[in-house]
Scaffold this active site. Sequence first.
Site, short mmCIF file in Angstrom:
data_model
loop_
_atom_site.label_atom_id
_atom_site.label_comp_id
_atom_site.label_asym_id
_atom_site.label_seq_id
_atom_site.Cartn_x
_atom_site.Cartn_y
_atom_site.Cartn_z
N TYR A 180 0.83 -1.21 0.00
CA TYR A 180 0.00 0.00 0.00
C TYR A 180 0.86 1.25 0.00
O TYR A 180 2.07 1.19 0.17
CB TYR A 180 -0.96 -0.01 1.20
CG TYR A 180 -0.32 0.38 2.52
CD1 TYR A 180 0.53 -0.48 3.21
CD2 TYR A 180 -0.56 1.63 3.07
CE1 TYR A 180 1.10 -0.10 4.42
CE2 TYR A 180 0.01 2.02 4.29
CZ TYR A 180 0.84 1.15 4.95
OH TYR A 180 1.42 1.53 6.14
N LEU A 189 11.02 1.57 7.00
CA LEU A 189 10.45 2.00 5.72
C LEU A 189 11.26 3.18 5.19
O LEU A 189 11.60 4.08 5.96
CB LEU A 189 9.00 2.44 5.95
CG LEU A 189 8.24 2.80 4.69
CD1 LEU A 189 7.82 1.54 3.95
CD2 LEU A 189 7.01 3.64 5.01
N LYS A 229 6.43 -1.73 2.01
CA LYS A 229 5.23 -1.16 2.62
C LYS A 229 4.08 -2.14 2.45
O LYS A 229 3.21 -1.98 1.59
CB LYS A 229 4.92 0.22 2.00
CG LYS A 229 4.07 1.12 2.90
CD LYS A 229 4.18 2.56 2.48
CE LYS A 229 3.20 3.48 3.20
NZ LYS A 229 3.32 3.53 4.64
N GLU A 274 11.97 2.86 14.18
CA GLU A 274 11.16 3.97 13.68
C GLU A 274 9.89 4.02 14.50
O GLU A 274 9.73 3.25 15.45
CB GLU A 274 10.86 3.78 12.18
CG GLU A 274 10.10 2.51 11.86
CD GLU A 274 9.89 2.27 10.36
OE1 GLU A 274 9.79 3.23 9.60
OE2 GLU A 274 9.78 1.09 10.00
#
Length: 278
Positions: free
Chosen positions: A32, A201, A144, A177
């Site tokens: 996505y 990411l 992702k 993250e």
Amino acid sequence: MELAMVRDSIVPLTQLDPVYLDRGTFFGDGVYEVVRSYRGRLFALTEHLERFERSQREIALRLTDTAELRRRIERAFAEAGLPEAAVYFHLTRGSAKREHTWPEGLEPSFFLTVTALPDTAGIKEKGVAVATHPDWRWKRCDIKSLNLLPNILAKQAANARGCFEALLVDEQGRITEGASSAVLAVVGDALVTRPLGPEILPSITRHFVLRLAERAGLTVVEKPFTPAEAVAADELLLAVTTKDVVPVVSVDGRPIADGRPGPRTRRLAAEFAELAGA
Ligand code: PDD
């Protein structure tokens, strides 16, 4: 007879809407993107489409033509007429009877929503609290993918503690993250952030923030840091498409500096707003 039950209704498998057999639902088998607009213009759509194509490749999804995807996104965005919008879109591997391996020739399934973005002036002004959480994710967080269970559990736990975001911490005790954002620290004149790799990411907002560092008088240093180092930093910030630059004012209840958004973060946010046409 092969059948399915949808809520309390029995449906023969042959008559079932294929959406119920989407591999995205069974396995999170898809990828996505989230792109946003500022004042009626989509920001960094090309970068998002490039990352989306890479995600498709990395999970061996049959590639969907990027020019066609761009047309669909632009058409939906124009139709919605929302100046400050989030455009979410995904591709799953398609629908088939549940089996881990996928059949040849499956048609990927595209889905998109355009929704209004809430105003972020308040959190930018006041900053946000964050809470640490173990990083329970897999070893390819650079993709992702739709598999977000560890992310949502971490963020929900942070929210339950009155925090806006979870900072994910790896087995070496270093921050990877946020559950849905990149994390950066200002230490003196350095803008410190974890280097890209399979653990995080490749955030598009992070990319632009690093490009703006010089304008805020900062030098980029790509190295991992711990929650203790985050608390000791001069400033801490999150970077994410839907909110761009968000100041962090505390980690696990411990204030960063004086517990207020710092000047470098404000400057980065202002530079970002200018770049994005906010
Ligand atoms: N999330 N890291 C993770 C795990 C994320 O899910 C996101 C974004 C980011 C920031 O990436 P970018 O700057 O490209 O938005 C970093 C999106 C917005 C989401 O899942 O809703």
